[in-house]
Design a protein around this motif. Structure first.
Motif, PDB file in Angstrom:
ATOM      1  N   GLN A 273       1.145  -4.925   6.449  1.00  0.00           N
ATOM      2  CA  GLN A 273       0.218  -4.037   5.744  1.00  0.00           C
ATOM      3  C   GLN A 273       0.479  -4.014   4.237  1.00  0.00           C
ATOM      4  O   GLN A 273      -0.329  -3.483   3.469  1.00  0.00           O
ATOM      5  N   TYR A 274       1.605  -4.597   3.827  1.00  0.00           N
ATOM      6  CA  TYR A 274       1.916  -4.704   2.394  1.00  0.00           C
ATOM      7  C   TYR A 274       0.729  -5.277   1.615  1.00  0.00           C
ATOM      8  O   TYR A 274       0.421  -4.838   0.509  1.00  0.00           O
ATOM      9  N   PHE A 275       0.018  -6.252   2.198  1.00  0.00           N
ATOM     10  CA  PHE A 275      -1.084  -6.917   1.508  1.00  0.00           C
ATOM     11  C   PHE A 275      -2.330  -6.045   1.412  1.00  0.00           C
ATOM     12  O   PHE A 275      -3.285  -6.417   0.718  1.00  0.00           O
ATOM     13  N   SER A 276      -2.325  -4.917   2.065  1.00  0.00           N
ATOM     14  CA  SER A 276      -3.496  -4.037   2.014  1.00  0.00           C
ATOM     15  C   SER A 276      -3.439  -3.060   0.846  1.00  0.00           C
ATOM     16  O   SER A 276      -4.440  -2.402   0.539  1.00  0.00           O
ATOM     17  N   PHE A 277      -2.292  -2.974   0.178  1.00  0.00           N
ATOM     18  CA  PHE A 277      -2.132  -2.028  -0.933  1.00  0.00           C
ATOM     19  C   PHE A 277      -2.435  -2.708  -2.266  1.00  0.00           C
ATOM     20  O   PHE A 277      -2.222  -3.907  -2.439  1.00  0.00           O
ATOM     21  N   SER A 278      -2.919  -1.930  -3.201  1.00  0.00           N
ATOM     22  CA  SER A 278      -3.254  -2.440  -4.530  1.00  0.00           C
ATOM     23  C   SER A 278      -1.993  -2.842  -5.287  1.00  0.00           C
ATOM     24  O   SER A 278      -1.027  -2.062  -5.360  1.00  0.00           O
ATOM     25  N   LEU A 279      -2.024  -4.030  -5.843  1.00  0.00           N
ATOM     26  CA  LEU A 279      -0.863  -4.514  -6.586  1.00  0.00           C
ATOM     27  C   LEU A 279      -0.647  -3.691  -7.855  1.00  0.00           C
ATOM     28  O   LEU A 279       0.494  -3.304  -8.169  1.00  0.00           O
ATOM     29  N   GLU A 280      -1.715  -3.407  -8.578  1.00  0.00           N
ATOM     30  CA  GLU A 280      -1.591  -2.710  -9.858  1.00  0.00           C
ATOM     31  C   GLU A 280      -1.438  -1.203  -9.706  1.00  0.00           C
ATOM     32  O   GLU A 280      -0.739  -0.567 -10.500  1.00  0.00           O
ATOM     33  N   ARG A 282      -0.517   0.569  -6.767  1.00  0.00           N
ATOM     34  CA  ARG A 282       0.454   1.109  -5.811  1.00  0.00           C
ATOM     35  C   ARG A 282       1.763   0.319  -5.793  1.00  0.00           C
ATOM     36  O   ARG A 282       2.846   0.906  -5.953  1.00  0.00           O
ATOM     37  N   ILE A 283       1.704  -0.988  -5.624  1.00  0.00           N
ATOM     38  CA  ILE A 283       2.926  -1.773  -5.434  1.00  0.00           C
ATOM     39  C   ILE A 283       3.785  -1.788  -6.706  1.00  0.00           C
ATOM     40  O   ILE A 283       4.975  -1.434  -6.669  1.00  0.00           O
ATOM     41  N   LYS A 284       3.201  -2.186  -7.826  1.00  0.00           N
ATOM     42  CA  LYS A 284       3.985  -2.271  -9.067  1.00  0.00           C
ATOM     43  C   LYS A 284       4.516  -0.916  -9.534  1.00  0.00           C
ATOM     44  O   LYS A 284       5.714  -0.794  -9.853  1.00  0.00           O
ATOM     45  N   PRO A 285       3.674   0.132  -9.598  1.00  0.00           N
ATOM     46  CA  PRO A 285       4.205   1.419 -10.082  1.00  0.00           C
ATOM     47  C   PRO A 285       5.344   1.951  -9.218  1.00  0.00           C
ATOM     48  O   PRO A 285       6.349   2.445  -9.754  1.00  0.00           O
ATOM     49  N   ARG A 286       5.218   1.857  -7.925  1.00  0.00           N
ATOM     50  CA  ARG A 286       6.258   2.421  -7.067  1.00  0.00           C
ATOM     51  C   ARG A 286       7.532   1.584  -7.086  1.00  0.00           C
ATOM     52  O   ARG A 286       8.644   2.120  -7.020  1.00  0.00           O
ATOM     53  N   HIS A 287       7.378   0.288  -7.174  1.00  0.00           N
ATOM     54  CA  HIS A 287       8.574  -0.550  -7.275  1.00  0.00           C
ATOM     55  C   HIS A 287       9.322  -0.253  -8.573  1.00  0.00           C
ATOM     56  O   HIS A 287      10.578  -0.180  -8.588  1.00  0.00           O
ATOM     57  N   MET A 302       8.092   2.968   0.905  1.00  0.00           N
ATOM     58  CA  MET A 302       7.712   2.909  -0.500  1.00  0.00           C
ATOM     59  C   MET A 302       6.200   2.952  -0.691  1.00  0.00           C
ATOM     60  O   MET A 302       5.693   3.559  -1.644  1.00  0.00           O
ATOM     61  N   LEU A 303       5.453   2.328   0.207  1.00  0.00           N
ATOM     62  CA  LEU A 303       4.017   2.166  -0.016  1.00  0.00           C
ATOM     63  C   LEU A 303       3.138   3.082   0.834  1.00  0.00           C
ATOM     64  O   LEU A 303       2.054   3.485   0.388  1.00  0.00           O
ATOM     65  N   LYS A 304       3.571   3.389   2.023  1.00  0.00           N
ATOM     66  CA  LYS A 304       2.677   4.079   2.957  1.00  0.00           C
ATOM     67  C   LYS A 304       2.623   5.581   2.735  1.00  0.00           C
ATOM     68  O   LYS A 304       1.625   6.228   3.065  1.00  0.00           O
ATOM     69  N   THR A 305       3.676   6.164   2.208  1.00  0.00           N
ATOM     70  CA  THR A 305       3.707   7.617   2.027  1.00  0.00           C
ATOM     71  C   THR A 305       2.840   8.049   0.853  1.00  0.00           C
ATOM     72  O   THR A 305       2.572   7.276  -0.069  1.00  0.00           O
ATOM     73  N   GLY A 306       2.405   9.302   0.883  1.00  0.00           N
ATOM     74  CA  GLY A 306       1.625   9.851  -0.211  1.00  0.00           C
ATOM     75  C   GLY A 306       2.461  10.003  -1.472  1.00  0.00           C
ATOM     76  O   GLY A 306       3.697   9.915  -1.434  1.00  0.00           O
ATOM     77  N   GLU A 307       1.794  10.253  -2.575  1.00  0.00           N
ATOM     78  CA  GLU A 307       2.491  10.305  -3.859  1.00  0.00           C
ATOM     79  C   GLU A 307       3.531  11.412  -3.903  1.00  0.00           C
ATOM     80  O   GLU A 307       4.668  11.202  -4.349  1.00  0.00           O
TER      81      GLU A 307
END
Length: 339
Positions: A273-280, A282-287, A302-307
């Protein structure tokens, strides 16, 4: 002195005319240049002393242009179709720009298709407007082509009658994707062969081509290091992977995963499901937030939980001891020196 008259026909190379019996041919000087008939010059026939020149033939008669009254029935049908679509909230000219062949469909055919979808699939006017915007070919289709698709979805794909409207609302291209025998059924068999059994939950995949869409994506995952078995496992776990673009989704997200995040392939296998999240977004900011705080979280956490929950977990990791192994914050690469 005897009068001698020289006719024009005497100049013809094959004709000799005499004025009296004593004269067999004109007495031209010996140095008079010989006359020859030009190749492309036509001399009219002179059968008498009077020259008879034939007139050119009359030009062909121009066919009469049909009167405007002959197009009235077509204009009337066009206007009826326009008014009918307008009553449903459909802009005919936008529809025409998206799918020009719709102009050739009669108003009766368009009305019949829409009424068929209303009665057979329970589509509302809002659904019809969405279909006209996303897939205008449906309005110019034949009922004989649409009926087998509905039957296939209900009987073979396992779609319930109550869910049929939702399925078509979400993916109207199912109605005109190529037919049951050539597209829908082969795709169904392929999905079942790799272990995707709940097809009714992934009906949007049925309109896709196995050769042009599914196989290239499986091959891409093999190319980046997954075995065929692992790749199939990922698609079985998360079937929407089949819908993502290789160049616009897989490649940039995989590059960031390997180069910037420095993670292992097994994490993608466990969480495709990693590929379903926005790179700009969700993925980059949280990393980056994890990296700045020296925290390592699993992809899912890191990705699935709410902010709000994500920030809370970051604070917990920064202000507490190393989490135990049964905690969702723990992972095999956890480094106790980062705290």
């Amino acid at each position: 002195m005897q009068d001698t008259t020289l006719h024009l026909s005497s100049l013809h190379p094959t004709t000799t005319t005499t004025t009296n019996n004593a004269l067999s041919k004109p007495n031209f000087p010996t140095n008079f240049p010989s006359l020859s008939r030009p190749r492309n010059l036509h001399f009219p026939s002179l059968s008498s002393s009077k020259t008879s020149i034939s007139l050119p033939p009359k030009p062909p008669k121009i066919p009469e242009i049909p009167s405007p009254q002959t197009t009235v029935p077509h204009h009337s049908d066009f206007q009826e179709k326009l008014l009918y679509l307008d009553s449903l909230g459909i802009d005919f000219f936008s529809l025409l720009a998206a799918h020009p062949p719709v102009v050739s469909a009669s108003s009766a055919d368009v009305r019949a298709v829409i009424e068929f979808l209303r009665s057979s699939a329970g589509l509302s006017s809002a659904d019809i407007r969405r279909i006209a915007a996303m897939c205008p070919e449906v309005l110019a289709a034949k009922i004989s082509d649409l009926a087998p698709v509905l039957t296939f979805l209900l009987r073979e794909a396992g779609v319930s009658a109550d869910a049929l409207r939702r399925v078509l609302h979400r993916r109207p291209r199912l109605l005109v994707c190529g037919g049951v025998d050539t597209r829908l059924r082969p795709t169904l068999y392929f999905l079942q062969s790799i272990g995707i059994t709940e097809i009714n939950r992934h009906t949007s995949l049925l309109s896709c081509s196995v050769e042009q869409k599914f196989i290239p994506r499986i091959e891409y995952f093999k190319k980046i290091g997954f075995s065929y078995r692992d790749a199939i496992s990922m698609f079985r776990r998360f079937p929407p992977l089949f819908c993502y673009s290789i160049k616009e989704n897989f490649e940039p997200k995989f590059d960031y995963f390997m180069v910037e995040m420095g993670r292992e392939l097994k994490e993608l296998k466990e969480f495709p499901q990693y590929f379903s999240f926005s790179l700009e977004n969700r993925i980059k900011p949280r990393h980056r937030q994890c990296f700045e705080k020296g925290v390592f979280l699993s992809l899912q956490v890191m990705l699935k939980t709410g902010e709000a929950r994500f920030l809370d977990r970051l604070e917990v990791c920064c202000n507490s001891s190393i989490p135990v192994k049964n905690s969702p914050l723990w992972c095999t690469n956890y480094d106790e020196n980062v705290l």
